[in-house]
Design a protein around this motif. Structure first.
Motif, PDB file in Angstrom:
ATOM      1  N   ILE A   1      28.360  23.283  80.453  1.00 38.60           N
ATOM      2  CA  ILE A   1      28.214  22.165  79.509  1.00 38.60           C
ATOM      3  C   ILE A   1      26.838  22.213  78.862  1.00 38.60           C
ATOM      4  CG2 ILE A   1      28.010  19.647  79.357  1.00 38.60           C
ATOM      5  CD1 ILE A   1      30.203  19.501  81.516  1.00 38.60           C
ATOM      6  N   ASN A   2      25.823  22.489  79.661  1.00 37.65           N
ATOM      7  CA  ASN A   2      24.464  22.579  79.134  1.00 37.65           C
ATOM      8  C   ASN A   2      24.353  23.701  78.110  1.00 37.65           C
ATOM      9  OD1 ASN A   2      21.749  22.603  78.650  1.00 37.65           O
ATOM     10  ND2 ASN A   2      21.161  23.190  80.699  1.00 37.65           N
ATOM     11  N   LEU A   3      24.894  24.856  78.433  1.00 35.05           N
ATOM     12  CA  LEU A   3      24.807  25.989  77.508  1.00 35.05           C
ATOM     13  C   LEU A   3      25.538  25.714  76.203  1.00 35.05           C
ATOM     14  CD1 LEU A   3      25.221  29.000  79.955  1.00 35.05           C
ATOM     15  CD2 LEU A   3      23.141  28.219  78.822  1.00 35.05           C
ATOM     16  N   SER A   4      26.697  25.082  76.290  1.00 32.63           N
ATOM     17  CA  SER A   4      27.445  24.792  75.058  1.00 32.63           C
ATOM     18  C   SER A   4      26.732  23.744  74.213  1.00 32.63           C
ATOM     19  CB  SER A   4      28.871  24.350  75.384  1.00 32.63           C
ATOM     20  OG  SER A   4      28.851  23.164  76.151  1.00 32.63           O
TER      21      SER A   4
ATOM     22  N   ILE B   1      18.448  25.191  85.639  1.00 32.57           N
ATOM     23  CA  ILE B   1      18.325  25.228  84.179  1.00 32.57           C
ATOM     24  C   ILE B   1      16.871  25.036  83.759  1.00 32.57           C
ATOM     25  CG2 ILE B   1      18.929  23.967  82.074  1.00 32.57           C
ATOM     26  CD1 ILE B   1      21.656  23.418  83.457  1.00 32.57           C
ATOM     27  N   SER B   2      16.184  24.094  84.379  1.00 30.60           N
ATOM     28  CA  SER B   2      14.791  23.813  84.003  1.00 30.60           C
ATOM     29  C   SER B   2      13.885  24.999  84.302  1.00 30.60           C
ATOM     30  CB  SER B   2      14.290  22.570  84.724  1.00 30.60           C
ATOM     31  OG  SER B   2      15.086  21.466  84.384  1.00 30.60           O
ATOM     32  N   LEU B   3      14.031  25.576  85.479  1.00 31.00           N
ATOM     33  CA  LEU B   3      13.202  26.731  85.830  1.00 31.00           C
ATOM     34  C   LEU B   3      13.511  27.943  84.951  1.00 31.00           C
ATOM     35  CD1 LEU B   3      13.134  26.469  89.723  1.00 31.00           C
ATOM     36  CD2 LEU B   3      11.282  25.974  88.111  1.00 31.00           C
ATOM     37  N   THR B   4      14.779  28.139  84.637  1.00 27.42           N
ATOM     38  CA  THR B   4      15.146  29.240  83.752  1.00 27.42           C
ATOM     39  C   THR B   4      14.575  29.035  82.347  1.00 27.42           C
ATOM     40  OG1 THR B   4      17.197  29.519  85.004  1.00 27.42           O
ATOM     41  CG2 THR B   4      17.089  30.557  82.833  1.00 27.42           C
ATOM     42  N   SER B   5      14.617  27.807  81.860  1.00 28.38           N
ATOM     43  CA  SER B   5      14.072  27.518  80.528  1.00 28.38           C
ATOM     44  C   SER B   5      12.566  27.734  80.486  1.00 28.38           C
ATOM     45  CB  SER B   5      14.388  26.077  80.137  1.00 28.38           C
ATOM     46  OG  SER B   5      15.759  25.873  80.085  1.00 28.38           O
ATOM     47  N   ILE B   6      11.875  27.298  81.524  1.00 31.34           N
ATOM     48  CA  ILE B   6      10.423  27.502  81.585  1.00 31.34           C
ATOM     49  C   ILE B   6      10.094  28.988  81.637  1.00 31.34           C
ATOM     50  CG2 ILE B   6       8.377  27.175  83.036  1.00 31.34           C
ATOM     51  CD1 ILE B   6       9.527  24.426  83.793  1.00 31.34           C
ATOM     52  N   THR B   7      10.826  29.741  82.446  1.00 34.84           N
ATOM     53  CA  THR B   7      10.589  31.174  82.566  1.00 34.84           C
ATOM     54  C   THR B   7      10.859  31.895  81.246  1.00 34.84           C
ATOM     55  OG1 THR B   7      11.267  31.038  84.880  1.00 34.84           O
ATOM     56  CG2 THR B   7      11.165  33.226  83.909  1.00 34.84           C
ATOM     57  N   LEU B   8      11.952  31.555  80.581  1.00 34.06           N
ATOM     58  CA  LEU B   8      12.268  32.180  79.290  1.00 34.06           C
ATOM     59  C   LEU B   8      11.217  31.851  78.228  1.00 34.06           C
ATOM     60  CD1 LEU B   8      16.132  31.731  78.982  1.00 34.06           C
ATOM     61  CD2 LEU B   8      14.868  33.865  79.199  1.00 34.06           C
TER      62      LEU B   8
ATOM     63  N   ARG C   1      13.432  29.305  66.723  1.00 31.40           N
ATOM     64  CA  ARG C   1      12.948  30.124  67.831  1.00 31.40           C
ATOM     65  C   ARG C   1      13.123  29.471  69.207  1.00 31.40           C
ATOM     66  NH1 ARG C   1       7.060  32.983  68.120  1.00 31.40           N
ATOM     67  NH2 ARG C   1       7.487  34.205  69.972  1.00 31.40           N
ATOM     68  N   PHE C   2      12.718  28.238  69.330  1.00 26.65           N
ATOM     69  CA  PHE C   2      12.762  27.602  70.642  1.00 26.65           C
ATOM     70  C   PHE C   2      13.792  26.478  70.747  1.00 26.65           C
ATOM     71  CE2 PHE C   2       8.399  29.313  70.798  1.00 26.65           C
ATOM     72  CZ  PHE C   2       8.494  29.981  72.009  1.00 26.65           C
ATOM     73  N   SER C   3      14.656  26.302  69.779  1.00 26.98           N
ATOM     74  CA  SER C   3      15.578  25.165  69.816  1.00 26.98           C
ATOM     75  C   SER C   3      16.554  25.254  70.991  1.00 26.98           C
ATOM     76  CB  SER C   3      16.337  25.041  68.501  1.00 26.98           C
ATOM     77  OG  SER C   3      17.150  26.171  68.300  1.00 26.98           O
ATOM     78  N   PHE C   4      17.050  26.446  71.276  1.00 22.87           N
ATOM     79  CA  PHE C   4      17.978  26.603  72.397  1.00 22.87           C
ATOM     80  C   PHE C   4      17.274  26.325  73.725  1.00 22.87           C
ATOM     81  CE2 PHE C   4      20.059  29.107  75.709  1.00 22.87           C
ATOM     82  CZ  PHE C   4      21.359  28.644  75.594  1.00 22.87           C
ATOM     83  N   ILE C   5      16.074  26.866  73.896  1.00 26.21           N
ATOM     84  CA  ILE C   5      15.342  26.689  75.149  1.00 26.21           C
ATOM     85  C   ILE C   5      14.913  25.236  75.325  1.00 26.21           C
ATOM     86  CG2 ILE C   5      13.256  27.337  76.405  1.00 26.21           C
ATOM     87  CD1 ILE C   5      13.553  30.105  75.140  1.00 26.21           C
TER      88      ILE C   5
ATOM     89  N   TYR D   1      23.306  22.548  69.489  1.00 25.62           N
ATOM     90  CA  TYR D   1      22.057  22.005  68.951  1.00 25.62           C
ATOM     91  C   TYR D   1      21.260  23.082  68.213  1.00 25.62           C
ATOM     92  CZ  TYR D   1      17.467  19.844  68.723  1.00 25.62           C
ATOM     93  OH  TYR D   1      16.272  19.354  68.283  1.00 25.62           O
ATOM     94  N   SER D   2      21.207  24.272  68.780  1.00 28.28           N
ATOM     95  CA  SER D   2      20.456  25.334  68.097  1.00 28.28           C
ATOM     96  C   SER D   2      21.170  25.801  66.834  1.00 28.28           C
ATOM     97  CB  SER D   2      20.200  26.504  69.041  1.00 28.28           C
ATOM     98  OG  SER D   2      21.413  27.111  69.425  1.00 28.28           O
ATOM     99  N   ALA D   3      22.488  25.707  66.794  1.00 30.21           N
ATOM    100  CA  ALA D   3      23.221  26.055  65.572  1.00 30.21           C
ATOM    101  C   ALA D   3      22.955  25.034  64.470  1.00 30.21           C
ATOM    102  CB  ALA D   3      24.714  26.141  65.861  1.00 30.21           C
TER     103      ALA D   3
END
Length: 120
Positions: A10-13, A107-114, A26-30, A18-20
């Protein structure tokens, strides 16, 4: 685990939508993924705290105060004393608590790392 994966999907979709809308900046998805992950984490932490009975004493105190005010104003038609055991014994279980906590942290840790990898 299935519920956590569903929340991540759900988060990814939602983040992709939102990024679309923002023309894939550049950072809208993250950024959107991080915000949704933090919302998951916030709700999961709140459910965890509620489950452990942190608010039992507060609810008991407000009900005791309300009972005292009603007795003084003679609004209450019946006399029933409220005891602390009525509130401490009750435990509520929410079915999404662990899933919200796990997916929110992941999700939060992955977003910070990316975001750090993109910046560098």
């Amino acid at each position: 685990m299935k519920k956590s994966l569903t929340l991540i999907a759900i988060n990814l979709s939602l983040s992709f939508i939102y990024s679309a809308i923002n023309d894939f900046s550049r950072f809208s998805f993250i950024n959107s993924s991080f915000i949704i992950g933090m919302i998951y984490l916030l709700f999961g932490a709140f459910c965890f705290i509620w489950q452990k009975g942190f608010f039992d004493i507060t609810i008991f105190s407000f009900n005791k105060l309300n009972q005292h005010v009603q007795k003084r104003n003679k609004i209450s038609s019946f006399e029933q004393d409220i005891s602390i055991e009525d509130y401490i014994g009750e435990k509520e279980n929410f079915f999404l608590t662990s899933s919200l906590l796990i997916s929110g942290m992941l999700i939060s840790l992955t977003s910070i790392t990316l975001s750090f990898f993109i910046i560098l």
